[in-house]
Design a protein around this motif. Structure first.
Motif, PDB file in Angstrom:
ATOM      1  N   CYS A  46       2.194  -3.865  -6.690  1.00  0.00           N
ATOM      2  CA  CYS A  46       0.771  -3.504  -6.700  1.00  0.00           C
ATOM      3  C   CYS A  46      -0.020  -4.569  -7.443  1.00  0.00           C
ATOM      4  O   CYS A  46       0.341  -4.963  -8.552  1.00  0.00           O
ATOM      5  CB  CYS A  46       0.590  -2.145  -7.369  1.00  0.00           C
ATOM      6  SG  CYS A  46      -1.120  -1.689  -7.681  1.00  0.00           S
ATOM      7  N   LEU A  77      -0.783  -3.733   2.139  1.00  0.00           N
ATOM      8  CA  LEU A  77      -1.587  -2.512   2.295  1.00  0.00           C
ATOM      9  C   LEU A  77      -2.905  -2.702   1.568  1.00  0.00           C
ATOM     10  O   LEU A  77      -2.940  -3.115   0.415  1.00  0.00           O
ATOM     11  CB  LEU A  77      -0.872  -1.299   1.690  1.00  0.00           C
ATOM     12  CG  LEU A  77       0.445  -0.847   2.297  1.00  0.00           C
ATOM     13  CD1 LEU A  77       0.848   0.490   1.693  1.00  0.00           C
ATOM     14  CD2 LEU A  77       0.353  -0.737   3.798  1.00  0.00           C
ATOM     15  N   THR A  78      -4.002  -2.391   2.229  1.00  0.00           N
ATOM     16  CA  THR A  78      -5.314  -2.505   1.614  1.00  0.00           C
ATOM     17  C   THR A  78      -6.236  -1.469   2.240  1.00  0.00           C
ATOM     18  O   THR A  78      -5.992  -0.999   3.354  1.00  0.00           O
ATOM     19  CB  THR A  78      -5.881  -3.929   1.791  1.00  0.00           C
ATOM     20  OG1 THR A  78      -7.154  -4.023   1.176  1.00  0.00           O
ATOM     21  CG2 THR A  78      -6.002  -4.302   3.265  1.00  0.00           C
ATOM     22  N   ARG A  79      -7.296  -1.129   1.540  1.00  0.00           N
ATOM     23  CA  ARG A  79      -8.206  -0.106   2.079  1.00  0.00           C
ATOM     24  C   ARG A  79      -9.242  -0.700   3.020  1.00  0.00           C
ATOM     25  O   ARG A  79      -9.885   0.013   3.786  1.00  0.00           O
ATOM     26  CB  ARG A  79      -8.904   0.660   0.966  1.00  0.00           C
ATOM     27  CG  ARG A  79      -9.780  -0.197   0.063  1.00  0.00           C
ATOM     28  CD  ARG A  79     -10.544   0.658  -0.912  1.00  0.00           C
ATOM     29  NE  ARG A  79     -11.265  -0.137  -1.888  1.00  0.00           N
ATOM     30  CZ  ARG A  79     -12.359   0.249  -2.498  1.00  0.00           C
ATOM     31  NH1 ARG A  79     -12.884   1.414  -2.203  1.00  0.00           N
ATOM     32  NH2 ARG A  79     -12.949  -0.520  -3.376  1.00  0.00           N
ATOM     33  N   ASP A 119      -5.830   1.100   5.267  1.00  0.00           N
ATOM     34  CA  ASP A 119      -5.974   2.557   5.199  1.00  0.00           C
ATOM     35  C   ASP A 119      -6.278   2.944   3.762  1.00  0.00           C
ATOM     36  O   ASP A 119      -5.592   2.493   2.833  1.00  0.00           O
ATOM     37  CB  ASP A 119      -4.692   3.254   5.667  1.00  0.00           C
ATOM     38  CG  ASP A 119      -4.912   4.725   5.983  1.00  0.00           C
ATOM     39  OD1 ASP A 119      -5.981   5.265   5.608  1.00  0.00           O
ATOM     40  OD2 ASP A 119      -4.031   5.343   6.596  1.00  0.00           O
ATOM     41  N   ASN A 121      -5.798   5.808   2.657  1.00  0.00           N
ATOM     42  CA  ASN A 121      -4.689   6.703   2.319  1.00  0.00           C
ATOM     43  C   ASN A 121      -3.404   5.870   2.292  1.00  0.00           C
ATOM     44  O   ASN A 121      -2.759   5.653   3.311  1.00  0.00           O
ATOM     45  CB  ASN A 121      -4.595   7.821   3.354  1.00  0.00           C
ATOM     46  CG  ASN A 121      -3.574   8.876   2.987  1.00  0.00           C
ATOM     47  OD1 ASN A 121      -2.569   8.585   2.356  1.00  0.00           O
ATOM     48  ND2 ASN A 121      -3.822  10.095   3.411  1.00  0.00           N
ATOM     49  N   ARG A 122      -3.037   5.391   1.101  1.00  0.00           N
ATOM     50  CA  ARG A 122      -1.892   4.471   0.998  1.00  0.00           C
ATOM     51  C   ARG A 122      -0.577   5.157   1.363  1.00  0.00           C
ATOM     52  O   ARG A 122       0.343   4.518   1.871  1.00  0.00           O
ATOM     53  CB  ARG A 122      -1.804   3.896  -0.418  1.00  0.00           C
ATOM     54  CG  ARG A 122      -3.110   3.306  -0.947  1.00  0.00           C
ATOM     55  CD  ARG A 122      -3.643   2.194  -0.059  1.00  0.00           C
ATOM     56  NE  ARG A 122      -4.973   1.786  -0.458  1.00  0.00           N
ATOM     57  CZ  ARG A 122      -5.250   0.853  -1.362  1.00  0.00           C
ATOM     58  NH1 ARG A 122      -4.287   0.240  -1.979  1.00  0.00           N
ATOM     59  NH2 ARG A 122      -6.497   0.544  -1.640  1.00  0.00           N
ATOM     60  N   ARG A 123      -0.473   6.445   1.087  1.00  0.00           N
ATOM     61  CA  ARG A 123       0.763   7.153   1.419  1.00  0.00           C
ATOM     62  C   ARG A 123       0.937   7.232   2.936  1.00  0.00           C
ATOM     63  O   ARG A 123       2.055   7.054   3.454  1.00  0.00           O
ATOM     64  CB  ARG A 123       0.754   8.552   0.804  1.00  0.00           C
ATOM     65  CG  ARG A 123       2.095   9.249   0.872  1.00  0.00           C
ATOM     66  CD  ARG A 123       2.223  10.332  -0.173  1.00  0.00           C
ATOM     67  NE  ARG A 123       1.130  11.292  -0.141  1.00  0.00           N
ATOM     68  CZ  ARG A 123       0.995  12.271  -1.023  1.00  0.00           C
ATOM     69  NH1 ARG A 123       1.858  12.390  -2.018  1.00  0.00           N
ATOM     70  NH2 ARG A 123      -0.011  13.114  -0.942  1.00  0.00           N
ATOM     71  N   ALA A 125      -0.240   5.073   5.039  1.00  0.00           N
ATOM     72  CA  ALA A 125       0.092   3.710   5.460  1.00  0.00           C
ATOM     73  C   ALA A 125       1.562   3.405   5.202  1.00  0.00           C
ATOM     74  O   ALA A 125       2.238   2.781   6.035  1.00  0.00           O
ATOM     75  CB  ALA A 125      -0.800   2.713   4.735  1.00  0.00           C
ATOM     76  N   MET A 143       0.694  -4.026  -2.355  1.00  0.00           N
ATOM     77  CA  MET A 143      -0.402  -3.059  -2.286  1.00  0.00           C
ATOM     78  C   MET A 143      -1.614  -3.651  -2.995  1.00  0.00           C
ATOM     79  O   MET A 143      -1.647  -3.779  -4.224  1.00  0.00           O
ATOM     80  CB  MET A 143       0.017  -1.735  -2.918  1.00  0.00           C
ATOM     81  CG  MET A 143      -0.982  -0.613  -2.716  1.00  0.00           C
ATOM     82  SD  MET A 143      -0.279   1.047  -2.975  1.00  0.00           S
ATOM     83  CE  MET A 143       0.248   0.950  -4.681  1.00  0.00           C
ATOM     84  N   GLY A 146      -4.502  -1.348  -5.607  1.00  0.00           N
ATOM     85  CA  GLY A 146      -3.905  -0.020  -5.600  1.00  0.00           C
ATOM     86  C   GLY A 146      -3.593   0.553  -6.962  1.00  0.00           C
ATOM     87  O   GLY A 146      -2.838   1.523  -7.067  1.00  0.00           O
ATOM     88  N   HIS A 149      -4.649   4.102  -7.154  1.00  0.00           N
ATOM     89  CA  HIS A 149      -4.175   4.951  -6.056  1.00  0.00           C
ATOM     90  C   HIS A 149      -2.743   5.373  -6.345  1.00  0.00           C
ATOM     91  O   HIS A 149      -1.797   4.847  -5.772  1.00  0.00           O
ATOM     92  CB  HIS A 149      -4.296   4.208  -4.729  1.00  0.00           C
ATOM     93  CG  HIS A 149      -5.697   3.834  -4.392  1.00  0.00           C
ATOM     94  ND1 HIS A 149      -6.546   4.671  -3.709  1.00  0.00           N
ATOM     95  CD2 HIS A 149      -6.421   2.728  -4.677  1.00  0.00           C
ATOM     96  CE1 HIS A 149      -7.735   4.093  -3.574  1.00  0.00           C
ATOM     97  NE2 HIS A 149      -7.678   2.920  -4.151  1.00  0.00           N
TER      98      HIS A 149
END
Length: 370
Positions: A46, A77-79, A119, A121-123, A125, A143, A146, A149
């Motif tokens: 992260c 992973l990113t929002r 997303d 919602n990281r979970r 993703a 991540m 994050g 999150h």
């Protein structure tokens, strides 16, 4: 001005206390397990912060990707901040800023082989990535942004702190810039103090380290920004490598265009390196309108009537991602004189130690902080 500042602080203080109570309660519920933090059977690094505004997450994520991409299948992973799409989006090289956001697109264009999932919602993703076939499933997840999150538990956390905004001297939102209390730094395995200026002396670093008062098992690094040679914004999406048609030098007249949180270092660098003319600054992640591009076109041509030398617009890499998609609305002559300034990070004398730790984190051979 001082009275006004004091009045504002007094008015904001109750809201800051309320915000702090909510954040503290939320973290406590995660700590005791009432709110669940999901773990996954692959390493998750992260990279985040606990303050609003730019701390340099994207160049640090890119630095880690560059370090590890040859040895691991990597997913990011990113929002996708300020994107216009909803839900989970799997990025491609043909994705747009509207679909995934400017910083994710910047990463995908620079490192097309990585998987990039957007997303909030990281979970969800992570569940998507874990559902992929074994030969497609990533071996490492980075991540981005994050740290707050906590529904996904990282195996290793890197916390970024802007050296110009020490978190121990800041306040919680909305009184200050902190998303969490400064004590949240103790959840991180590694802290990187970013944007260290060249003028910083060893004693300054020692004093900053003392202020953070970290545990002995936490690793601390200081990173600086290193600017690269300007590149044409048209080269961002070029199918073939595209070299600059014009080499800028110290006599080149430049105008800075920026839509980032803290443009000062970028503008100062241009002033030191080129014959600086002017700047046009916009808000962070700014979406340029057709009207604004028309105004930039007109501004360029009006300056050309006064400035007899070659004139160039230089923007940041994040801005170039957005502007390159709008090239049809930029005058052809201006487009040929529109460049962007890539950046990388430097870690002084501790770079090899940092690389060793990140590789160990990618191998899941470092312990996770509780």
């Amino acid at each position: 001005m001082k009275k006004k500042g004091l009045l504002q602080r007094c008015l904001l203080a109750p809201f800051s206390l309320l915000y702090g109570a909510v954040v503290t309660t939320r973290n406590f519920l995660f700590d005791i397990g009432i709110l669940p933090s999901e773990t996954y059977p692959i390493p998750i690094i992260c990279v985040g912060n606990i303050s609003v505004g730019g701390t340099g997450k994207t160049p640090h994520v890119e630095y880690i990707i560059k370090l590890l991409q040859d040895d691991y299948r990597i997913a990011v992973l990113t929002r996708g901040y300020k994107r216009k799409s909803k839900g989970l989006v799997v990025a491609t090289e043909n994705s747009t800023v509207e679909e995934i956001g400017d910083e994710p697109l910047q990463i995908k264009l620079k490192y097309p082989k990585i998987q990039l999932v957007v997303d909030g919602n990281r979970r969800r993703a992570m569940d998507y990535l874990m559902s992929l076939k074994e030969d497609e499933r990533p071996e490492l997840v980075i991540m981005d942004d994050g740290f707050q999150h906590r529904y996904v538990k990282p195996s290793y956390s890197v916390l970024l702190i802007d050296i110009n905004r020490p978190i121990v001297a800041d306040y919680l939102l909305p009184l200050g810039n902190l998303r969490e209390r400064a004590s949240a730094r103790y959840r991180a395995n590694m802290i990187i103090v970013t944007k260290k200026p060249k003028t910083f002396q060893p004693i300054d670093l020692v004093l900053f380290e003392r202020c953070l008062d970290l545990y002995k098992y936490q690793h601390l690094y200081f990173s600086g920004i290193e600017y690269q040679e300007p590149r044409p914004i048209l080269s961002l999406r070029a199918k073939e490598p595209m070299r600059p048609t014009i080499e800028l030098n110290k006599r080149s007249k430049v105008i800075a265009v920026s839509g980032i949180a803290v443009p000062t270092p970028f503008i100062e660098y241009l002033k030191e390196t080129y014959s600086y003319v002017d700047s046009r600054c916009f808000s962070d992640h700014h979406n340029f309108s057709r009207k604004e591009l028309t105004e930039l076109n007109e501004y360029y041509h009006s300056l050309k009537m006064v400035v007899t030398d070659e004139l160039y617009f230089i923007c940041t890499e994040k801005d170039a991602v957005r502007l390159s998609a709008l090239k049809d609305y930029i005058d052809e002559e201006l487009l040929q004189h529109f460049y962007y300034l890539p950046i990388t990070i430097t870690l002084d004398n501790k770079e090899e130690e940092f690389k060793t730790l990140i590789r160990q984190a990618a191998d899941a051979s470092l312990p996770t902080l509780q």
